[in-house]
Design a protein around this motif. Structure first.
Motif: not given
Ligand code: SF4
Length: 317
Positions: A55, A87, A190, A263, A266, A268
């Motif tokens: 993010v 998410c 990502y 990450s 996170c 999840i």
């Molecule tokens: S890394 Fe985890 S907390 Fe960050 S956007 Fe992706 S799913 Fe959401």
């Protein structure tokens, strides 16, 4: 009009759909450059501290486009599959950007919600066309072609191709060179496909003589099948993809080790990573490691972890 698309978050999964639609609808497109130190630093300084690294990177990529384009495309992905969610950070993304990054050109917010059914996709692109001042047949045709290219992209990945060979076509990504075995690298697209932030992990593994598989190489139907005996249904689409692909590799003799790239912060990833680790301990006991990334991750420390894992692969033989 020049539309900017940040090269971050689900751009890596949906770029054929978004790019094709916008260019066939008559717009010029500028994608932010691959992540570099400057983009990472911008993202870290603009975003709230407790957000996850992807993010923060999205903030950096958006800021990088600020003075290069007329509008910026910001997806608000609520659900990408009926009955499931992704998410919540994706839902709040446009508001985070509006409040954190100053001096941006107008934002085009793309609301995408397939929670009820798949028809939501066509509706979302119809609304996007209207917002951009394009309508009628041009939008229908652009959507159909974008959808077709998206399905081709997904099909190529599910056939086993390395996604980096599509994203970075100028380099050689011949997986058949790997003679030592195959490593499944689990993580969000990502993280894994962003070569700067993933410390180029896929290239490093290939250069060490192993083949690499990523979750996008496992078909949707296989993932559903692998998860059908779970005591509870998972309703996070990416959590399912990560866990389902890991479960598939635990049952696949052609996979010789697993690296979970997650990450920091996170929820999840921490839940799914722990589940997969437990299934591995109770079952095949494959060489398995977790590498957690955040903006402080150092290249030397990362390489040491990877080398230790590859040594473990050699010993497990
Ligand atoms: S890394 Fe985890 S907390 Fe960050 S956007 Fe992706 S799913 Fe959401």
């Amino acid at each position: 009009m020049n539309v900017g698309i940040p090269r971050a978050l689900l751009y890596f999964d949906y770029f054929p759909l978004w790019q094709t639609f916008l260019s066939l609808a008559g717009f010029e497109i500028t994608i932010s450059p691959p992540t570099n130190k400057d983009i990472l630093n911008k993202g870290v300084s603009l975003c709230v501290d407790d957000a996850c690294l992807p993010v923060k990177l999205f903030h950096g990529h958006t800021a990088d486009l600020a003075d290069k384009v007329d509008v910026i495309f910001i997806p608000r992905l609520i659900s990408i599959s009926p009955g499931e969610y992704i998410c919540p950070k994706f839902i709040g993304l446009p508001e985070m950007i509006k409040n954190s990054v100053k001096g941006l050109p107008p934002l085009i917010i793309f609301d995408y919600n397939l929670h009820k059914d798949l028809k939501g996709e066509k509706i979302a692109f119809g609304r996007l066309g209207t917002e951009l001042g394009v309508g009628g047949r041009a939008i229908d045709n652009a959507y159909k072609e974008a959808k077709r290219r998206q399905l081709i992209y997904r099909g190529i990945l599910e056939s086993g191709q390395n996604p980096l060979s599509i994203l970075y076509p100028k380099e050689r990504w011949d997986e058949k060179l790997g003679t030592k075995g195959t490593i499944g690298v689990i993580g969000h697209p990502y993280l894994l496909y962003d070569r700067y932030i993933s410390m180029d992990i896929i290239r490093k593994i290939l250069d060490n003589g192993y083949n690499v598989k990523v979750p996008a190489n496992v078909s949707h139907s296989t993932i559903e099948k692998r998860l059908e005996n779970m005591p509870k249904n998972l309703f996070w689409s990416y959590g399912k993809r990560i866990l389902g692909s890991g479960m598939d590799w635990l049952a696949d003799d052609r996979i010789h080790g697993i690296i979970f790239v997650d990450s920091f912060g996170c929820g999840i990833d921490s839940f799914v990573g722990e589940l997969l680790h437990r299934y591995n301990i109770r079952g095949r006991r494959l060489p398995y490691t977790t590498i957690t990334l955040d903006e402080h991750t150092g290249r030397a420390g990362f390489d040491t972890r990877l080398e230790a894992f590859l040594d473990m692969m050699e010993w497990a033989g």
